[in-house]
Design a protein around this motif. Structure first.
Motif, PDB file in Angstrom:
ATOM      1  N   ALA A 266      -5.829  -1.319   2.488  1.00 26.13           N
ATOM      2  CA  ALA A 266      -5.985  -1.051   1.056  1.00 26.13           C
ATOM      3  C   ALA A 266      -4.641  -1.156   0.338  1.00 26.13           C
ATOM      4  CB  ALA A 266      -6.610   0.327   0.846  1.00 26.13           C
ATOM      5  N   TYR A 267      -3.592  -0.661   0.953  1.00 22.31           N
ATOM      6  CA  TYR A 267      -2.243  -0.739   0.375  1.00 22.31           C
ATOM      7  C   TYR A 267      -1.844  -2.198   0.151  1.00 22.31           C
ATOM      8  CZ  TYR A 267       2.894  -0.662   0.430  1.00 22.31           C
ATOM      9  OH  TYR A 267       4.223  -0.860   0.159  1.00 22.31           O
ATOM     10  N   ARG A 268      -2.131  -3.027   1.114  1.00 23.50           N
ATOM     11  CA  ARG A 268      -1.767  -4.450   1.017  1.00 23.50           C
ATOM     12  C   ARG A 268      -2.673  -5.235   0.075  1.00 23.50           C
ATOM     13  NH1 ARG A 268      -0.834  -5.396   7.475  1.00 23.50           N
ATOM     14  NH2 ARG A 268       1.189  -4.344   7.591  1.00 23.50           N
ATOM     15  N   GLY A 269      -3.906  -4.788  -0.089  1.00 18.38           N
ATOM     16  CA  GLY A 269      -4.877  -5.578  -0.831  1.00 18.38           C
ATOM     17  C   GLY A 269      -5.239  -5.107  -2.223  1.00 18.38           C
ATOM     18  N   LEU A 270      -4.815  -3.900  -2.587  1.00 15.15           N
ATOM     19  CA  LEU A 270      -5.222  -3.344  -3.880  1.00 15.15           C
ATOM     20  C   LEU A 270      -4.025  -3.041  -4.768  1.00 15.15           C
ATOM     21  CD1 LEU A 270      -7.881  -0.759  -2.631  1.00 15.15           C
ATOM     22  CD2 LEU A 270      -8.335  -2.976  -3.714  1.00 15.15           C
TER      23      LEU A 270
ATOM     24  N   LEU B 278       0.652   9.148  -4.573  1.00 18.07           N
ATOM     25  CA  LEU B 278      -0.810   9.224  -4.571  1.00 18.07           C
ATOM     26  C   LEU B 278      -1.337   9.863  -3.279  1.00 18.07           C
ATOM     27  CD1 LEU B 278      -1.829   5.780  -6.132  1.00 18.07           C
ATOM     28  CD2 LEU B 278      -1.904   8.043  -7.198  1.00 18.07           C
ATOM     29  N   ILE B 279      -0.731   9.534  -2.149  1.00 11.99           N
ATOM     30  CA  ILE B 279      -1.135  10.124  -0.863  1.00 11.99           C
ATOM     31  C   ILE B 279      -0.916  11.627  -0.904  1.00 11.99           C
ATOM     32  CG2 ILE B 279      -0.506  10.306   1.592  1.00 11.99           C
ATOM     33  CD1 ILE B 279      -2.212   7.887   1.104  1.00 11.99           C
ATOM     34  N   ASN B 280       0.256  12.036  -1.377  1.00 17.35           N
ATOM     35  CA  ASN B 280       0.556  13.473  -1.444  1.00 17.35           C
ATOM     36  C   ASN B 280      -0.397  14.194  -2.392  1.00 17.35           C
ATOM     37  OD1 ASN B 280       2.633  13.312   0.428  1.00 17.35           O
ATOM     38  ND2 ASN B 280       4.182  12.897  -1.137  1.00 17.35           N
TER      39      ASN B 280
ATOM     40  N   PHE C  10      -5.897   1.345  -5.688  1.00 17.34           N
ATOM     41  CA  PHE C  10      -5.595   2.136  -4.495  1.00 17.34           C
ATOM     42  C   PHE C  10      -5.891   3.613  -4.753  1.00 17.34           C
ATOM     43  CE2 PHE C  10      -2.755   4.500  -1.635  1.00 17.34           C
ATOM     44  CZ  PHE C  10      -3.082   3.930  -0.419  1.00 17.34           C
ATOM     45  N   GLU C  11      -5.583   4.071  -5.947  1.00 18.70           N
ATOM     46  CA  GLU C  11      -5.872   5.467  -6.308  1.00 18.70           C
ATOM     47  C   GLU C  11      -7.377   5.723  -6.256  1.00 18.70           C
ATOM     48  OE1 GLU C  11      -4.516   8.748  -9.610  1.00 18.70           O
ATOM     49  OE2 GLU C  11      -4.544   6.647 -10.227  1.00 18.70           O
ATOM     50  N   ARG C  12      -8.158   4.785  -6.761  1.00 20.00           N
ATOM     51  CA  ARG C  12      -9.621   4.915  -6.692  1.00 20.00           C
ATOM     52  C   ARG C  12     -10.083   4.875  -5.236  1.00 20.00           C
ATOM     53  NH1 ARG C  12     -11.235   0.089 -10.132  1.00 20.00           N
ATOM     54  NH2 ARG C  12     -13.329   0.533  -9.389  1.00 20.00           N
ATOM     55  N   PHE C  13      -9.479   3.998  -4.449  1.00 19.06           N
ATOM     56  CA  PHE C  13      -9.814   3.888  -3.025  1.00 19.06           C
ATOM     57  C   PHE C  13      -9.616   5.229  -2.320  1.00 19.06           C
ATOM     58  CE2 PHE C  13      -8.042   3.479   1.255  1.00 19.06           C
ATOM     59  CZ  PHE C  13      -9.133   2.929   1.928  1.00 19.06           C
ATOM     60  N   LEU C  14      -8.521   5.912  -2.626  1.00 16.60           N
ATOM     61  CA  LEU C  14      -8.236   7.191  -1.963  1.00 16.60           C
ATOM     62  C   LEU C  14      -9.345   8.212  -2.186  1.00 16.60           C
ATOM     63  CD1 LEU C  14      -4.395   7.662  -2.464  1.00 16.60           C
ATOM     64  CD2 LEU C  14      -5.612   7.111  -0.359  1.00 16.60           C
ATOM     65  N   THR C  15      -9.949   8.193  -3.356  1.00 13.99           N
ATOM     66  CA  THR C  15     -11.069   9.098  -3.632  1.00 13.99           C
ATOM     67  C   THR C  15     -12.209   8.826  -2.651  1.00 13.99           C
ATOM     68  OG1 THR C  15     -10.473   9.221  -5.956  1.00 13.99           O
ATOM     69  CG2 THR C  15     -12.723   9.850  -5.376  1.00 13.99           C
ATOM     70  N   PHE C  16     -12.574   7.553  -2.496  1.00 15.25           N
ATOM     71  CA  PHE C  16     -13.647   7.183  -1.574  1.00 15.25           C
ATOM     72  C   PHE C  16     -13.259   7.476  -0.128  1.00 15.25           C
ATOM     73  CE2 PHE C  16     -14.170   3.803  -5.006  1.00 15.25           C
ATOM     74  CZ  PHE C  16     -15.079   4.562  -5.718  1.00 15.25           C
TER      75      PHE C  16
ATOM     76  N   ILE D 124     -13.952  -2.075  -3.812  1.00 17.20           N
ATOM     77  CA  ILE D 124     -12.921  -1.173  -3.304  1.00 17.20           C
ATOM     78  C   ILE D 124     -13.397  -0.512  -2.011  1.00 17.20           C
ATOM     79  CG2 ILE D 124     -11.704   0.997  -3.759  1.00 17.20           C
ATOM     80  CD1 ILE D 124     -11.443   0.052  -6.678  1.00 17.20           C
ATOM     81  N   LYS D 125     -14.661  -0.122  -1.976  1.00 13.45           N
ATOM     82  CA  LYS D 125     -15.211   0.539  -0.787  1.00 13.45           C
ATOM     83  C   LYS D 125     -15.241  -0.385   0.430  1.00 13.45           C
ATOM     84  CE  LYS D 125     -18.003   3.968  -3.204  1.00 13.45           C
ATOM     85  NZ  LYS D 125     -19.359   4.448  -3.496  1.00 13.45           N
TER      86      LYS D 125
END
Length: 95
Positions: free
Chosen positions: A40-44, A89-91, A49-55, A18-19
């Protein structure tokens, strides 16, 4: 399949995979932050994607990055079929 169960297609991916989405860099005037979000939106899947946002946030990237036309992530995806979940998730990540 029960309605409350989501179908999972493919193998679970780890944090390291994910990173990798943090490594993508734009080739145009798009902000690096926005470019990473779009990739990330296109690939996860949504859960990944939620985990990606944390990173993404931990690495100090900007959730409001813009492209050369002044559009942010939400503006770019808002008319897509599954956009509502990603926008939520962005919000949430904005706090």
């Amino acid at each position: 399949m029960r309605k409350d169960k989501k179908q999972v297609i493919g193998d679970e991916i780890g944090d390291a995979q994910i990173k990798l989405f943090l490594d993508f860099e734009p080739v145009d005037a798009t902000s690096p932050s926005l470019h990473k979000l779009i990739k990330a939106y296109r690939g996860l899947r949504i859960d990944d994607f939620e985990r990606f946002l944390t990173f993404f946030v931990e690495a100090g990237y900007d959730l409001d990055g813009k492209d050369e036309h002044g559009n942010d992530f939400v503006a770019l995806i808002q008319d897509q079929r599954n956009a509502a979940e990603y926008i939520e998730l962005i919000n949430k990540a904005r706090g």
